[in-house]
Design a protein around this motif. Structure first.
Motif, short mmCIF file in Angstrom:
data_model
loop_
_atom_site.label_atom_id
_atom_site.label_comp_id
_atom_site.label_asym_id
_atom_site.label_seq_id
_atom_site.Cartn_x
_atom_site.Cartn_y
_atom_site.Cartn_z
N LEU A 289 12.13 -55.83 16.15
CA LEU A 289 11.43 -56.88 16.87
C LEU A 289 11.51 -56.47 18.34
O LEU A 289 10.54 -56.90 19.12
N PHE A 290 12.85 -56.28 18.93
CA PHE A 290 13.12 -56.03 20.30
C PHE A 290 12.20 -55.10 20.70
O PHE A 290 11.62 -54.92 21.83
N LYS A 291 11.65 -53.96 19.87
CA LYS A 291 10.66 -52.79 20.42
C LYS A 291 9.29 -53.46 20.66
O LYS A 291 8.42 -52.91 21.38
N GLU A 292 8.88 -54.12 19.55
CA GLU A 292 7.69 -54.68 19.40
C GLU A 292 7.49 -55.51 20.93
O GLU A 292 6.29 -55.70 21.46
N ILE A 293 8.43 -56.48 20.88
CA ILE A 293 8.26 -57.43 22.24
C ILE A 293 8.10 -56.59 23.38
O ILE A 293 7.41 -56.87 24.30
N LYS A 294 9.09 -55.79 23.64
CA LYS A 294 9.06 -54.80 24.90
C LYS A 294 7.85 -54.32 24.89
O LYS A 294 7.32 -54.13 26.01
N THR A 295 7.18 -53.71 23.92
CA THR A 295 5.78 -52.98 24.09
C THR A 295 4.71 -53.90 24.53
O THR A 295 3.84 -53.64 25.54
N TYR A 296 4.91 -55.33 24.09
CA TYR A 296 3.51 -56.02 24.30
C TYR A 296 3.97 -56.60 25.71
O TYR A 296 2.90 -56.75 26.51
N VAL A 297 5.40 -56.86 26.00
CA VAL A 297 5.34 -57.35 27.49
C VAL A 297 5.20 -56.23 28.64
O VAL A 297 4.56 -56.53 29.54
N LYS A 298 5.54 -54.99 28.08
CA LYS A 298 5.08 -53.78 28.92
C LYS A 298 3.46 -53.76 29.26
O LYS A 298 3.16 -53.40 30.42
N LEU A 299 2.75 -54.36 28.27
CA LEU A 299 1.37 -53.94 28.42
C LEU A 299 0.83 -55.47 29.28
O LEU A 299 0.06 -55.13 30.05
N VAL A 300 1.40 -56.39 29.09
CA VAL A 300 0.93 -57.78 29.82
C VAL A 300 1.36 -58.10 31.05
O VAL A 300 0.88 -58.51 32.05
N SER A 301 2.90 -57.87 31.23
CA SER A 301 3.59 -58.12 32.49
C SER A 301 5.07 -57.01 32.52
O SER A 301 5.96 -57.36 32.37
N PRO A 302 4.46 -55.82 33.00
CA PRO A 302 5.25 -54.85 33.08
C PRO A 302 6.65 -55.26 34.06
O PRO A 302 7.54 -54.62 33.78
N GLN A 303 6.30 -55.96 35.08
CA GLN A 303 7.52 -56.46 35.92
C GLN A 303 8.56 -57.22 35.43
O GLN A 303 9.42 -57.54 35.66
N MET A 304 8.19 -57.88 33.98
CA MET A 304 9.47 -58.35 33.33
C MET A 304 9.85 -57.85 32.23
O MET A 304 10.76 -58.27 31.61
N VAL A 305 9.80 -56.65 31.97
CA VAL A 305 10.50 -55.81 30.92
C VAL A 305 11.94 -55.93 31.08
O VAL A 305 12.58 -55.86 30.12
N GLU A 306 12.32 -55.63 32.44
CA GLU A 306 13.68 -55.71 32.35
C GLU A 306 14.72 -57.02 31.87
O GLU A 306 15.71 -56.97 31.81
N LYS A 307 13.89 -58.11 31.89
CA LYS A 307 14.53 -59.36 31.14
C LYS A 307 14.90 -59.17 29.95
O LYS A 307 15.61 -60.18 29.41
N ILE A 308 14.19 -58.07 29.02
CA ILE A 308 14.22 -58.16 27.70
C ILE A 308 15.47 -57.38 27.43
O ILE A 308 15.59 -56.04 27.69
N GLU A 309 16.52 -58.07 26.68
CA GLU A 309 17.60 -57.34 26.36
C GLU A 309 17.85 -57.05 24.78
O GLU A 309 17.22 -58.20 23.97
N TYR A 310 18.43 -55.99 24.15
CA TYR A 310 18.70 -55.93 22.78
C TYR A 310 20.44 -56.43 22.70
O TYR A 310 21.17 -55.80 23.27
N TYR A 311 20.57 -57.27 21.50
CA TYR A 311 21.91 -57.55 21.42
C TYR A 311 22.38 -56.73 19.81
O TYR A 311 21.74 -57.08 19.03
N GLY A 312 23.32 -55.97 20.17
CA GLY A 312 23.74 -55.01 19.15
C GLY A 312 25.33 -55.28 18.60
O GLY A 312 25.85 -54.47 17.72
N LYS A 313 25.65 -56.45 19.08
CA LYS A 313 27.20 -56.79 18.72
C LYS A 313 27.37 -57.35 17.39
O LYS A 313 26.32 -57.60 16.61
N ARG A 314 28.46 -57.16 16.80
CA ARG A 314 28.61 -57.56 15.11
C ARG A 314 28.92 -59.36 15.10
O ARG A 314 28.46 -59.78 14.12
N GLU A 315 29.27 -59.82 16.27
CA GLU A 315 29.36 -61.32 16.05
C GLU A 315 27.80 -61.69 16.23
O GLU A 315 27.08 -61.58 16.94
N PRO A 316 27.68 -62.80 15.38
CA PRO A 316 26.24 -63.69 15.35
C PRO A 316 25.69 -63.81 16.52
O PRO A 316 26.50 -64.59 17.20
N ILE A 317 24.49 -63.71 17.09
CA ILE A 317 24.07 -63.96 18.31
C ILE A 317 23.96 -65.49 18.64
O ILE A 317 24.29 -65.85 19.62
N PHE A 318 23.79 -66.32 17.68
CA PHE A 318 23.74 -67.63 17.83
C PHE A 318 25.15 -68.21 18.12
O PHE A 318 25.46 -69.33 18.87
#
Length: 552
Positions: A289-318
């Motif tokens: 999902l991270f890659k899909e969203i990043k690809t979409y944002v890169k297409l429509v608003s490339p200046q905002m791609v840096e705001k997208i982060e991947y969370y890979g830790k074991r503790e639940p994100i919520f």
């Protein structure tokens, strides 16, 4: 304001949390069985025309027919009919409102018809002077005439999700949302989002968009478009026009009812509509999902791609962002306030009722000040809860009584200030003499509570079941009717285990007393499959269930 979008993805659901100042403000849940329908476009068939309620029902292929109010029949119906090979004419003038969503006028003249054909007549109320404190919707729709016939094909778009037993609500005013523009086929107007305040910027955007817009098309320029250059508009417009051409092609190939266009899934639509400059970051715990969203944002608003982060830790994100604890409040009937007061939220068929209580808060000796402090805190929390739970329709709030008019105005102003953060259309009326506030809030989708819960199989969602004494009394009345009409005396009684235990309690059990009173033999059997308030009588002679024969 610190604003973040947190996305949690599992095999069964995707949850999108929008936080403001680290507090949960909005929550979206996407599951396979609860598909998002708002924005979908169908070619349907008019199933029923009901002049008495100035509406028609459209068969679009969903389990329930869609609801089309005459006020949602737009000026471009004739052009859409032409796409379907229907030459019906529509006499109307285009609405010139600006904003991301178009207002529809309530019908003021009753239509005529016999249930098969209806003449929809809508006439705008007389114009009234603008008033900054008047938040009632303004209607600029002109008088129009539309003929609808049962069996007629019609193109409609879903504007509201089904709620309870009601089907989706639809409109004939089709629009295709993009990142920066909303395309309006067969509508020549250019509207600008009301959230863009600069007159100079509005004029620039209007001029720019008109220069690239094809004939017979209209657009609404979205808030995200502020300060953007021509390149992004051309890109967005081309994508929307391509989508529209595909819809036109599909119309010629499909027969009604059929789906012509499927809008984005919840996750994609949230990124498209809500990921703006004021969002500090988007955090996603699913790599795909991270890659899909990043690809979409890169297409429509490339200046905002840096705001997208991947969370890979074991503790639940919520858990890390404190969202999971706050989700629990969306299911709670009682919500505590920091001061010690609390609010109670109750739902009825027609409205939501909210009660404000002071609880243990009494910091001041002056009761008026105590009540005002609690009411102001409650106003802020209520606005947050309405957004979080996505509650719509009529909402009535019972605030703690305050006597002074200036204090009532403070509470009213606090509500209006907090509702400015709400994307839904909200109308708030001032406090009444009894400190009641009446609110209407736009309902688009089902309340978030419906995503997490379903009606209790025992109480049916009421929260109440009949008492054991009442159920035993019903059993007695059944036996009395049975004895008055039948000569049988041997029965099998099947009940829930808790009722069976209640019948067996006592030195001389309740069941024994019933047997002696009515001179009947009853064999008691426990059945966990039965609801607590259900019972079944089986005739031992006929070997069949005879419960319904002697029920009132």
């Amino acid at each position: 304001m610190k604003k973040e979008i947190i996305i949690n993805s599992t095999a069964n659901e995707i949850r999108i949390a929008i936080t403001e100042e680290s507090k949960l403000a909005e929550l979206f849940v996407e599951t396979p069985e609860k598909e998002r329908l708002v924005g979908d476009i169908y070619v349907g068939k008019v199933a029923k025309v009901m002049p008495g309620i100035q509406a028609s029902f459209i068969n679009v292929g969903l389990p329930q027919d869609a609801f089309l109010h005459f006020s949602d029949i737009g000026a471009s119906l004739g052009q859409y009919n032409a796409m379907l090979g229907d030459d019906s004419e529509v006499d109307t003038e285009a609405d010139d409102d600006e904003g991301e969503q178009r207002q529809s006028a309530p019908p003021s003249t009753p239509p005529s018809g016999d249930g098969g054909t209806a003449l929809a007549v809508v006439e705008a109320p007389p114009a009234r002077p603008a008033d900054r404190n008047d938040h009632r919707p303004r209607y600029d729709r002109q008088r129009r005439h539309v003929n609808l016939n049962r069996g007629q094909d019609i193109i409609v778009q879903v504007t509201k999700e089904p709620v309870g037993k009601k089907g989706v609500r639809v409109t004939t005013e089709v629009s295709l949302p993009g990142r920066f523009l909303v395309l309006l086929p067969f509508d020549g107007k250019v509207g600008i989002s009301k959230k863009i305040n600069s007159f100079k910027e509005k004029r620039r955007l209007r001029k720019l968009v008109r220069s690239i817009l094809p004939p017979s098309f209209g657009v609404i320029v979205r808030t995200n478009a502020e300060n953007q250059d021509e390149k992004v508009f051309l890109q967005d417009l081309e994508a929307l026009l391509t989508t529209w051409r595909e819809i036109e092609k599909t119309v010629k190939e499909e027969s009604s009812p059929a789906l012509l266009y499927k809008d984005m899934a919840t996750t994609s639509s949230v990124i498209r509509d809500l990921f703006s400059e004021d969002v500090q970051r988007v955090v996603i715990d699913n790599k795909k999902l991270f890659k899909e969203i990043k690809t979409y944002v890169k297409l429509v608003s490339p200046q905002m791609v840096e705001k997208i982060e991947y969370y890979g830790k074991r503790e639940p994100i919520f858990d890390v962002y404190g969202v999971e604890k706050e989700i629990a409040t969306t299911l709670a009937r009682k919500v505590w306030l920091k001061s010690g007061g609390y609010i109670i939220l109750d739902h009825t068929e027609a409205m939501t009722v909210i009660d404000v209580n002071s609880g243990r808060y009494a910091a001041k000796q002056d009761q008026e000040l105590n009540s005002l402090k609690t009411d102001l805190e409650a106003a802020r929390e209520i606005c947050r809860q309405l957004r979080l739970r996505d509650l719509g329709g009529i909402i009535v709030i019972d605030f703690i009584d305050i006597a002074e008019e200036k204090n009532k105005k403070k509470v009213y102003d606090e509500l209006r200030k907090e509702f400015r953060k709400d994307r839904a259309k909200v109308t708030v009326l001032p406090l009444t003499e009894f400190c009641l506030v009446q609110i209407t809030r736009q309902r688009i989708r089902q309340s978030i509570i419906h995503s997490f819960t379903e009606p209790c199989p025992v109480c049916g969602g009421s929260g109440l079941v009949q008492s054991k004494t009442t159920i035993v009394s019903q059993i007695e009345r059944w036996i009395r009717r049975f004895k008055s009409e039948s000569r049988e005396f041997r029965l099998i009684l099947r009940v829930h285990p808790s009722i069976a235990q209640h019948l067996k309690d006592g030195t001389i059990s309740r069941l024994t007393k019933i047997k002696l009173r009515f001179f009947v033999q009853i064999k008691l059997e426990e059945d966990k499959a039965l609801a607590i308030d259900e019972f079944r009588f089986i005739s031992r002679r006929q070997d069949k269930d005879i419960t319904a024969e002697f029920k009132t």
